[in-house]
Design an enzyme around this catalytic site. Structure first.
Site, PDB file in Angstrom:
ATOM      1  N   ASP A  53       3.870  -2.717  -7.668  1.00  0.00           N
ATOM      2  CA  ASP A  53       3.295  -2.541  -9.012  1.00  0.00           C
ATOM      3  C   ASP A  53       3.249  -3.874  -9.761  1.00  0.00           C
ATOM      4  O   ASP A  53       4.066  -4.754  -9.520  1.00  0.00           O
ATOM      5  CB  ASP A  53       4.143  -1.508  -9.780  1.00  0.00           C
ATOM      6  CG  ASP A  53       3.386  -0.916 -10.954  1.00  0.00           C
ATOM      7  OD1 ASP A  53       2.169  -1.170 -11.083  1.00  0.00           O
ATOM      8  OD2 ASP A  53       4.017  -0.201 -11.754  1.00  0.00           O
ATOM      9  N   GLY A  60      -2.069  -5.805 -12.035  1.00  0.00           N
ATOM     10  CA  GLY A  60      -2.928  -5.946 -13.212  1.00  0.00           C
ATOM     11  C   GLY A  60      -2.317  -6.891 -14.229  1.00  0.00           C
ATOM     12  O   GLY A  60      -2.995  -7.776 -14.771  1.00  0.00           O
ATOM     13  N   HIS A  67      -4.960  -7.625  -7.484  1.00  0.00           N
ATOM     14  CA  HIS A  67      -4.895  -6.778  -6.279  1.00  0.00           C
ATOM     15  C   HIS A  67      -5.081  -7.625  -5.021  1.00  0.00           C
ATOM     16  O   HIS A  67      -4.435  -7.393  -4.004  1.00  0.00           O
ATOM     17  CB  HIS A  67      -5.963  -5.683  -6.342  1.00  0.00           C
ATOM     18  CG  HIS A  67      -5.769  -4.738  -7.493  1.00  0.00           C
ATOM     19  ND1 HIS A  67      -4.527  -4.230  -7.818  1.00  0.00           N
ATOM     20  CD2 HIS A  67      -6.643  -4.227  -8.404  1.00  0.00           C
ATOM     21  CE1 HIS A  67      -4.654  -3.433  -8.877  1.00  0.00           C
ATOM     22  NE2 HIS A  67      -5.918  -3.423  -9.251  1.00  0.00           N
ATOM     23  N   SER A  78      -2.593   5.675  -5.280  1.00  0.00           N
ATOM     24  CA  SER A  78      -2.058   7.020  -5.525  1.00  0.00           C
ATOM     25  C   SER A  78      -3.179   7.989  -5.860  1.00  0.00           C
ATOM     26  O   SER A  78      -4.286   7.572  -6.232  1.00  0.00           O
ATOM     27  CB  SER A  78      -1.049   6.983  -6.685  1.00  0.00           C
ATOM     28  OG  SER A  78      -1.727   6.933  -7.932  1.00  0.00           O
ATOM     29  N   THR A  79      -2.867   9.276  -5.751  1.00  0.00           N
ATOM     30  CA  THR A  79      -3.870  10.293  -6.099  1.00  0.00           C
ATOM     31  C   THR A  79      -4.223  10.217  -7.594  1.00  0.00           C
ATOM     32  O   THR A  79      -5.251  10.751  -8.008  1.00  0.00           O
ATOM     33  CB  THR A  79      -3.355  11.712  -5.763  1.00  0.00           C
ATOM     34  OG1 THR A  79      -2.008  11.836  -6.244  1.00  0.00           O
ATOM     35  CG2 THR A  79      -3.369  11.974  -4.278  1.00  0.00           C
ATOM     36  N   LEU A  88       7.705  -2.732  14.309  1.00  0.00           N
ATOM     37  CA  LEU A  88       7.675  -2.173  12.956  1.00  0.00           C
ATOM     38  C   LEU A  88       6.500  -1.211  12.755  1.00  0.00           C
ATOM     39  O   LEU A  88       5.375  -1.505  13.168  1.00  0.00           O
ATOM     40  CB  LEU A  88       7.531  -3.323  11.944  1.00  0.00           C
ATOM     41  CG  LEU A  88       7.366  -2.914  10.487  1.00  0.00           C
ATOM     42  CD1 LEU A  88       8.725  -2.782   9.809  1.00  0.00           C
ATOM     43  CD2 LEU A  88       6.515  -3.910   9.715  1.00  0.00           C
ATOM     44  N   ARG A 125      10.199   4.328 -12.537  1.00  0.00           N
ATOM     45  CA  ARG A 125       9.768   5.709 -12.265  1.00  0.00           C
ATOM     46  C   ARG A 125       9.194   5.783 -10.853  1.00  0.00           C
ATOM     47  O   ARG A 125       8.933   4.756 -10.226  1.00  0.00           O
ATOM     48  CB  ARG A 125       8.735   6.189 -13.294  1.00  0.00           C
ATOM     49  CG  ARG A 125       7.515   5.296 -13.411  1.00  0.00           C
ATOM     50  CD  ARG A 125       6.466   5.877 -14.368  1.00  0.00           C
ATOM     51  NE  ARG A 125       5.431   4.894 -14.648  1.00  0.00           N
ATOM     52  CZ  ARG A 125       5.435   4.073 -15.691  1.00  0.00           C
ATOM     53  NH1 ARG A 125       6.427   4.125 -16.565  1.00  0.00           N
ATOM     54  NH2 ARG A 125       4.462   3.195 -15.858  1.00  0.00           N
ATOM     55  N   SER A 146       6.357   7.658 -10.027  1.00  0.00           N
ATOM     56  CA  SER A 146       4.892   7.793 -10.005  1.00  0.00           C
ATOM     57  C   SER A 146       4.405   8.605  -8.796  1.00  0.00           C
ATOM     58  O   SER A 146       3.490   8.195  -8.075  1.00  0.00           O
ATOM     59  CB  SER A 146       4.209   6.412 -10.039  1.00  0.00           C
ATOM     60  OG  SER A 146       4.620   5.693 -11.176  1.00  0.00           O
TER      61      SER A 146
HETATM   62  C1  IPE Z   1       1.964   3.479  -8.655  1.00  0.00           C
HETATM   63  O1  IPE Z   1       1.631   2.520  -9.594  1.00  0.00           O
HETATM   64  C2  IPE Z   1       0.928   3.570  -7.589  1.00  0.00           C
HETATM   65  C3  IPE Z   1       0.837   2.435  -6.679  1.00  0.00           C
HETATM   66  C4  IPE Z   1       1.612   1.388  -6.679  1.00  0.00           C
HETATM   67  C5  IPE Z   1      -0.212   2.538  -5.695  1.00  0.00           C
HETATM   68  P1  IPE Z   1       0.843   2.878 -10.945  1.00  0.00           P
HETATM   69  O2  IPE Z   1       0.678   1.605 -11.682  1.00  0.00           O
HETATM   70  O3  IPE Z   1      -0.368   3.647 -10.628  1.00  0.00           O
HETATM   71  O4  IPE Z   1       1.878   3.836 -11.657  1.00  0.00           O
HETATM   72  P2  IPE Z   1       2.012   4.243 -13.198  1.00  0.00           P
HETATM   73  O5  IPE Z   1       0.677   4.703 -13.652  1.00  0.00           O
HETATM   74  O6  IPE Z   1       2.448   3.028 -13.929  1.00  0.00           O
HETATM   75  O7  IPE Z   1       3.046   5.292 -13.209  1.00  0.00           O
HETATM   76  C1  IPE Z   2      -0.268  -1.926  -8.583  1.00  0.00           C
HETATM   77  O1  IPE Z   2      -0.606  -2.725  -9.643  1.00  0.00           O
HETATM   78  C2  IPE Z   2      -1.428  -1.621  -7.683  1.00  0.00           C
HETATM   79  C3  IPE Z   2      -1.886  -0.243  -7.752  1.00  0.00           C
HETATM   80  C4  IPE Z   2      -1.421   0.673  -8.526  1.00  0.00           C
HETATM   81  C5  IPE Z   2      -2.958   0.116  -6.890  1.00  0.00           C
HETATM   82  P1  IPE Z   2      -1.263  -2.144 -10.968  1.00  0.00           P
HETATM   83  O2  IPE Z   2      -2.738  -2.218 -10.831  1.00  0.00           O
HETATM   84  O3  IPE Z   2      -0.726  -0.822 -11.286  1.00  0.00           O
HETATM   85  O4  IPE Z   2      -0.778  -3.233 -12.004  1.00  0.00           O
HETATM   86  P2  IPE Z   2      -0.299  -2.967 -13.496  1.00  0.00           P
HETATM   87  O5  IPE Z   2       0.778  -1.938 -13.442  1.00  0.00           O
HETATM   88  O6  IPE Z   2      -1.487  -2.500 -14.261  1.00  0.00           O
HETATM   89  O7  IPE Z   2       0.207  -4.301 -13.956  1.00  0.00           O
HETATM   90 MG    MG Z   3       0.861  -0.210 -12.380  1.00  0.00          MG
END
Ligand code: IPE
Ligand code: IPE
Ligand code: MG
Length: 253
Positions: free
Chosen positions: A34, A37, A51, A79-80, A145, A207, A209
């Site tokens: 995570d 972004g 990403h 994620s879904t 692995l 969390r 998620s």
């Molecule tokens: C969880 O991250 C999903 C992945 C890492 C693929 P999110 O960024 O989507 O989770 P929330 O929305 O903060 O809970």
């Molecule tokens: C995790 O990074 C990648 C995915 C959930 C696919 P995020 O895109 O959720 O990055 P933040 O949480 O917005 O910083």
């Molecule tokens: Mg995120």
């Protein structure tokens, strides 16, 4: 020029691979990658740049995990719930596995890594499915692995899917036994894998998620503020070092 004479910055002492392998290595590490972004935002870049950088980190982490003797590495890639994001970002995220496999598959094969996937494959675009199927197929005889991608994965959907399959099998007379934990685990998308020993989540969010709700029942959790694109080999070693200090009791004493 005088860089090498400078005193090392204060902070935790670096942990070496040699030290880590002296202790127990988690069989299965699961990672909620995570913060891509936020990493991009900090640099005034589009989220997609985060990403892309994050994808490179998966490569580094996979190689280190493989060297350390980790048996399974599960990475949460989509994620879904991530369908709620803007279409451009969703498209980009769902194209990344193709680039990952395209550039990294030869190395994965060389490293004896076996690729597998868990998630609802039907909803992902055909080009991604093809790339992923190829990676799974080309690595199916590898014995090192297991790199398990959670792609269009949701923990609740997975459990409901399992329940529905069980009901169908029961109705059709293919299931006579009482449903116990082992049988239920076999109906999950992670069938055949051990439950994760260590869960890592980056970016400071505390969390799950909707990640591996059943499988994480007795997993050790490791949360770090580091954003996924900044995650280095050293951070994985730190997480494993932390894991090695935990006393796992599984309800015993
Ligand atoms: C969880 O991250 C999903 C992945 C890492 C693929 P999110 O960024 O989507 O989770 P929330 O929305 O903060 O809970
Ligand atoms: C995790 O990074 C990648 C995915 C959930 C696919 P995020 O895109 O959720 O990055 P933040 O949480 O917005 O910083
Ligand atoms: Mg995120």
């Amino acid at each position: 020029m005088f860089e090498k004479f400078r005193k090392p910055k204060k902070g935790p002492v670096a942990i070496s691979e040699e030290e880590i392998v002296k202790g127990p290595i988690p069989n299965h590490i699961a990672i909620i990658m995570d913060g891509n972004g936020r990493w991009a935002k900090k640099r005034s870049l589009p989220r997609t740049a985060g990403h892309h950088e994050g994808m490179k980190v998966v490569k580094k982490v996979t190689k280190l995990a493989s060297r350390l003797g980790v048996k399974t590495l599960t990475v949460y890639a989509f994620s879904t719930e991530n369908w709620k994001r803007p279409e451009d970002e969703v498209n980009y995220l769902l194209k990344l596995p193709q680039e990952f496999m395209g550039t990294f598959l030869p190395e994965l094969i060389e490293e004896n890594v076996r690729v597998r996937i868990m998630g609802d494959k039907d909803a992902i675009p055909a080009h991604t499915q093809k790339a992923v199927d190829k990676a799974v197929n080309d690595t199916k005889n590898n014995t090192g692995l297991v790199l398990n991608f959670a792609l269009n994965y949701g923990g609740r959907a997975e459990i409901l899917d399992a329940v529905n399959h069980i009901v169908t099998d029961f109705r059709e007379g293919n299931l006579q036994k009482k449903v116990d934990e082992d049988l239920f685990s076999g109906y999950l998308m992670s069938a055949g894998l051990q439950d994760p020993d260590l869960l890592i989540r980056t970016s400071g969010e505390i969390r799950l998620s909707n990640f591996m709700l059943w499988q994480l029942a007795y997993t050790e959790f490791w949360f770090t503020d580091v954003l996924w694109p900044d995650f280095k080999e050293q951070h994985l070693l730190e997480a494993i070092y932390g894991f090695q200090k935990r006393g796992r009791r599984f309800g015993g004493i």
